[in-house]
Design a protein around this motif. Structure first.
Motif, PDB file in Angstrom:
ATOM      1  N   VAL A 162       1.958  17.772   0.806  1.00  0.00           N
ATOM      2  CA  VAL A 162       2.961  17.978  -0.382  1.00  0.00           C
ATOM      3  C   VAL A 162       2.956  17.217  -1.686  1.00  0.00           C
ATOM      4  CG1 VAL A 162       5.500  18.091  -0.536  1.00  0.00           C
ATOM      5  CG2 VAL A 162       4.621  18.912   1.639  1.00  0.00           C
ATOM      6  N   ALA A 163       2.736  16.267  -1.620  1.00  0.00           N
ATOM      7  CA  ALA A 163       2.552  15.250  -2.669  1.00  0.00           C
ATOM      8  C   ALA A 163       1.419  15.950  -3.477  1.00  0.00           C
ATOM      9  CB  ALA A 163       2.190  13.858  -2.408  1.00  0.00           C
ATOM     10  N   ALA A 164       0.301  16.368  -3.046  1.00  0.00           N
ATOM     11  CA  ALA A 164      -0.739  16.970  -3.760  1.00  0.00           C
ATOM     12  C   ALA A 164      -0.437  18.348  -4.278  1.00  0.00           C
ATOM     13  CB  ALA A 164      -1.996  17.130  -2.911  1.00  0.00           C
ATOM     14  N   LEU A 165       0.322  19.062  -3.577  1.00  0.00           N
ATOM     15  CA  LEU A 165       0.835  20.144  -3.814  1.00  0.00           C
ATOM     16  C   LEU A 165       1.847  20.316  -5.274  1.00  0.00           C
ATOM     17  CD1 LEU A 165       1.963  22.405  -0.641  1.00  0.00           C
ATOM     18  CD2 LEU A 165      -0.033  23.052  -2.632  1.00  0.00           C
ATOM     19  N   LEU A 166       2.685  19.371  -5.209  1.00  0.00           N
ATOM     20  CA  LEU A 166       3.583  18.964  -6.205  1.00  0.00           C
ATOM     21  C   LEU A 166       3.009  18.623  -7.540  1.00  0.00           C
ATOM     22  CD1 LEU A 166       6.512  17.156  -4.377  1.00  0.00           C
ATOM     23  CD2 LEU A 166       6.534  19.473  -5.288  1.00  0.00           C
ATOM     24  N   ALA A 195       0.686  -1.035  -0.149  1.00  0.00           N
ATOM     25  CA  ALA A 195      -0.010  -0.224  -0.122  1.00  0.00           C
ATOM     26  C   ALA A 195       0.719   1.140   0.032  1.00  0.00           C
ATOM     27  CB  ALA A 195      -0.701   0.005   1.172  1.00  0.00           C
ATOM     28  N   LEU A 196       2.120   1.103  -0.016  1.00  0.00           N
ATOM     29  CA  LEU A 196       2.891   2.331   0.231  1.00  0.00           C
ATOM     30  C   LEU A 196       3.240   2.869  -1.038  1.00  0.00           C
ATOM     31  CD1 LEU A 196       5.774   0.769   2.249  1.00  0.00           C
ATOM     32  CD2 LEU A 196       4.268   2.383   3.043  1.00  0.00           C
ATOM     33  N   LYS A 197       2.822   4.294  -1.137  1.00  0.00           N
ATOM     34  CA  LYS A 197       3.018   5.074  -2.571  1.00  0.00           C
ATOM     35  C   LYS A 197       3.560   6.418  -2.276  1.00  0.00           C
ATOM     36  CE  LYS A 197      -1.488   2.686  -4.242  1.00  0.00           C
ATOM     37  NZ  LYS A 197      -2.752   2.931  -4.631  1.00  0.00           N
ATOM     38  N   GLY A 198       4.966   6.409  -2.369  1.00  0.00           N
ATOM     39  CA  GLY A 198       5.437   7.548  -2.056  1.00  0.00           C
ATOM     40  C   GLY A 198       5.148   8.464  -0.891  1.00  0.00           C
ATOM     41  N   LEU A 199       4.633   9.773  -0.924  1.00  0.00           N
ATOM     42  CA  LEU A 199       4.357  10.438   0.018  1.00  0.00           C
ATOM     43  C   LEU A 199       2.830  10.224   0.570  1.00  0.00           C
ATOM     44  CD1 LEU A 199       6.089  13.945  -0.598  1.00  0.00           C
ATOM     45  CD2 LEU A 199       7.029  12.187   0.865  1.00  0.00           C
ATOM     46  N   ARG A 200       2.014   9.719  -0.397  1.00  0.00           N
ATOM     47  CA  ARG A 200       0.711   9.557  -0.329  1.00  0.00           C
ATOM     48  C   ARG A 200       0.437   8.590   0.714  1.00  0.00           C
ATOM     49  NH1 ARG A 200      -3.669  10.673  -4.402  1.00  0.00           N
ATOM     50  NH2 ARG A 200      -5.678   9.562  -3.386  1.00  0.00           N
ATOM     51  N   TYR A 201       1.008   7.369   0.515  1.00  0.00           N
ATOM     52  CA  TYR A 201       1.043   6.333   1.774  1.00  0.00           C
ATOM     53  C   TYR A 201       2.262   6.045   2.204  1.00  0.00           C
ATOM     54  CZ  TYR A 201      -3.953   6.333   0.409  1.00  0.00           C
ATOM     55  OH  TYR A 201      -5.221   6.354   0.150  1.00  0.00           O
ATOM     56  N   ALA A 202       2.510   6.500   3.636  1.00  0.00           N
ATOM     57  CA  ALA A 202       3.755   6.245   3.994  1.00  0.00           C
ATOM     58  C   ALA A 202       3.828   5.408   5.379  1.00  0.00           C
ATOM     59  CB  ALA A 202       4.779   7.574   4.086  1.00  0.00           C
ATOM     60  N   ARG A 203       4.983   5.380   6.084  1.00  0.00           N
ATOM     61  CA  ARG A 203       4.833   4.899   7.480  1.00  0.00           C
ATOM     62  C   ARG A 203       5.376   6.040   8.487  1.00  0.00           C
ATOM     63  NH1 ARG A 203       7.686  -1.011   5.639  1.00  0.00           N
ATOM     64  NH2 ARG A 203       5.706  -2.111   5.342  1.00  0.00           N
ATOM     65  N   THR A 204       5.853   6.951   8.104  1.00  0.00           N
ATOM     66  CA  THR A 204       5.793   8.143   8.949  1.00  0.00           C
ATOM     67  C   THR A 204       4.977   9.229   8.232  1.00  0.00           C
ATOM     68  OG1 THR A 204       7.794   8.765   7.755  1.00  0.00           O
ATOM     69  CG2 THR A 204       8.332   7.782   9.826  1.00  0.00           C
ATOM     70  N   THR A 243      -8.312  17.870  11.042  1.00  0.00           N
ATOM     71  CA  THR A 243      -7.099  18.256  10.300  1.00  0.00           C
ATOM     72  C   THR A 243      -7.579  19.005   9.226  1.00  0.00           C
ATOM     73  OG1 THR A 243      -7.277  16.336   8.641  1.00  0.00           O
ATOM     74  CG2 THR A 243      -5.969  15.688  10.649  1.00  0.00           C
ATOM     75  N   LEU A 244      -6.658  19.803   8.653  1.00  0.00           N
ATOM     76  CA  LEU A 244      -6.915  20.750   7.695  1.00  0.00           C
ATOM     77  C   LEU A 244      -6.048  20.459   6.456  1.00  0.00           C
ATOM     78  CD1 LEU A 244      -7.061  24.315   8.951  1.00  0.00           C
ATOM     79  CD2 LEU A 244      -8.712  23.039   8.351  1.00  0.00           C
ATOM     80  N   LEU A 245      -4.819  20.017   6.591  1.00  0.00           N
ATOM     81  CA  LEU A 245      -3.953  19.345   5.572  1.00  0.00           C
ATOM     82  C   LEU A 245      -3.926  18.008   5.461  1.00  0.00           C
ATOM     83  CD1 LEU A 245      -0.585  21.469   6.322  1.00  0.00           C
ATOM     84  CD2 LEU A 245      -2.768  22.227   5.081  1.00  0.00           C
ATOM     85  N   GLY A 246      -4.377  17.224   6.611  1.00  0.00           N
ATOM     86  CA  GLY A 246      -4.234  15.995   6.432  1.00  0.00           C
ATOM     87  C   GLY A 246      -2.865  15.587   7.023  1.00  0.00           C
ATOM     88  N   SER A 247      -2.040  14.591   6.165  1.00  0.00           N
ATOM     89  CA  SER A 247      -0.688  14.295   6.528  1.00  0.00           C
ATOM     90  C   SER A 247       0.054  15.361   5.650  1.00  0.00           C
ATOM     91  CB  SER A 247      -0.304  13.018   6.184  1.00  0.00           C
ATOM     92  OG  SER A 247       0.257  12.822   4.980  1.00  0.00           O
ATOM     93  N   VAL A 248       0.963  15.916   6.186  1.00  0.00           N
ATOM     94  CA  VAL A 248       1.803  16.913   5.715  1.00  0.00           C
ATOM     95  C   VAL A 248       2.527  16.218   4.405  1.00  0.00           C
ATOM     96  CG1 VAL A 248       3.849  18.502   5.730  1.00  0.00           C
ATOM     97  CG2 VAL A 248       2.211  18.335   7.602  1.00  0.00           C
ATOM     98  N   GLU A 249       3.091  14.967   4.282  1.00  0.00           N
ATOM     99  CA  GLU A 249       3.511  14.164   3.430  1.00  0.00           C
ATOM    100  C   GLU A 249       2.535  14.103   2.311  1.00  0.00           C
ATOM    101  OE1 GLU A 249       5.832  13.133   6.948  1.00  0.00           O
ATOM    102  OE2 GLU A 249       3.684  13.219   6.683  1.00  0.00           O
TER     103      GLU A 249
END
Length: 430
Positions: free
Chosen positions: A295-299, A142-151, A286-292
């Motif tokens: 940032v992925a969405a912003l990029l 399920a890991l997908k870059g910054l979208r789904y991470a362990r931190t 939350t407003l941003l959700g996870s910052v990771e």
């Protein structure tokens, strides 16, 4: 539950490609799968984002706290998070005979902050906020870059309020959410209402009350929504918001839950107007959700070159003209850094035009070349993104670069309530 929407146009680079090509972050197998390391440029982007987040939350009545990354397992046990989320939490470990866990949620810790002293009804609402790293044992598939991470650096807040204040606090949240996301260039927001399933804690009347209040808050905010049966947490109904980028990709980011269960489980109380102890409602949000993920969405939404200037890791690229000009270029960059500017020196053995072009590709707003004349006179010709060249002094150059780093007004355009407060002395004098 929300699922990712496939991009309408898959021709744009992914955030993973952008992060690699522009040296923003890395996920290294030597460090571990799903563990994000931010490079200097990526960290500057994150710091700018988080500083704005803190300023905006202070402006809108939140108190920022800091909590530890681990704690005694019993803290998450009393809220039953160990029961419901054990498979996504890292294994417990022993510390001097006691069982500890790396935190997967901030809720019990913020409730401990609320409980540090007796609270009266006049103090409420109490709004606590934190960007805090959480640890999730996400399956490798399920890991997908910054979208789904362990931190996961969670943009987390908890609002402790009286039950009668839930609806206005909910509407207030939705207003702040829209203002915040608009500051980052997101306009297409698609809320959904997650309702309970068979896993949820019991209490039909409590669930019905919380759900009705969420719906009323959505209506007062003028937001349309769809229903997502089974999309609640185990303890509360929730409104999630899918933020859709310009490519049609859906990002699950903001989230709000109206909770009457965890504060009771965790012994959270306040003194009511009648002098009796009462249990507050808690809004988890939350407003941003996870910052990771944000940032992925912003990029992917903006690309690197299209990021808002105040978020960009570099505002000025300093280019030494020839090999002998590096010292003067670095001296200029060092002086500008002392002024608070985000500046980088590109001294690669490449033609000046190639280095200038690379700065343009990365969206660096300003470029200045430093040669013998600049070193001697202290005057510069700065080139902007439109290709215009402007002669400037050092002071003018410093002011131009610092202006680029100014974040939006943390008030986010919210109307100022009322007028100036008149003191008794001022009233008497009048």
């Amino acid at each position: 539950m929300t699922s990712a929407t496939a991009p309408a146009d898959s021709s744009h680079p992914s955030h993973r490609e952008l992060g690699r090509d522009h040296d923003l972050f890395m996920i290294s197998p030597e460090v571990g799968r799903g563990l994000v390391t931010w490079t200097p440029r990526g960290a500057r982007l994150r710091h700018a984002l988080e500083e704005f987040w803190r300023a905006a939350h202070h402006a809108h009545g939140y108190e920022v706290v800091m909590t530890p990354h681990l704690g005694r397992a019993g803290l998450w046990g009393e809220s039953r998070q160990l029961d419901f989320h054990r498979e996504t939490m890292f294994p417990e470990f022993d510390v001097e005979g006691s069982s500890y866990v790396a935190k997967g949620a901030n809720c019990p810790l913020h409730m401990q902050v609320f409980r540090t002293r007796t609270r009266g009804h006049r103090e409420l609402p109490v709004r606590l906020a934190e960007i805090s790293t959480l640890y999730r044992q996400t399956p490798a598939g399920a890991l997908k870059g910054l979208r789904y991470a362990r931190t996961v650096s969670q943009d987390d807040s908890h609002i402790f309020c009286r039950p009668e204040d839930v609806v206005p606090e909910t509407a207030r949240y939705f207003d702040l959410m829209r203002r915040m996301l608009r500051a980052f260039g997101f306009e297409d927001l698609r809320p959904y209402l997650g309702t309970r399933d068979e896993r949820s804690v019991p209490g039909d009347d409590t669930w019905r009350r919380a759900t009705d209040q969420l719906v009323q808050g959505l209506r007062e905010a003028g937001l349309d929504y769809r229903e997502a049966p089974g999309g609640a947490t185990y303890y509360a109904p929730r409104v999630g918001v899918d933020v859709v980028d310009r490519w049609g990709t859906s990002w699950p980011l903001p989230d709000l839950q109206v909770d009457y269960h965890l504060p009771r489980m965790c012994g959270v109380e306040y003194t009511g107007a009648d002098g009796r102890r009462a249990v507050p409602a808690v809004l988890h949000r939350t407003l941003l959700g996870s910052v990771e993920r944000f940032v992925a969405a912003l990029l992917e939404h903006h690309g690197v070159a299209g990021l808002p200037d105040w978020l960009k890791p570099v505002h000025l690229s300093v280019l030494p003209v020839r090999e002998g000009d590096e010292s003067a270029a670095r001296a200029l960059a060092d002086a500008l850094r002392l002024d608070g500017a985000r500046v980088a020196v590109d001294d690669r053995r490449l033609p000046l035009g190639a280095r200038s072009g690379r700065a343009r590709e990365e969206g660096v707003p300003l470029v200045v070349a430093v040669g013998p004349d600049e070193a001697r006179t202290g005057g510069y010709r700065v080139r902007d993104r439109a290709g215009r060249r402007t002669p400037v002094s050092y002071g003018e150059l410093s002011a131009m670069v610092r202006r680029l780093g100014r974040a939006p007004d943390p008030a986010l355009g919210a109307p100022r309530p009322g007028g100036p407060v008149r003191t008794d002395a001022a009233t008497s004098a009048a």
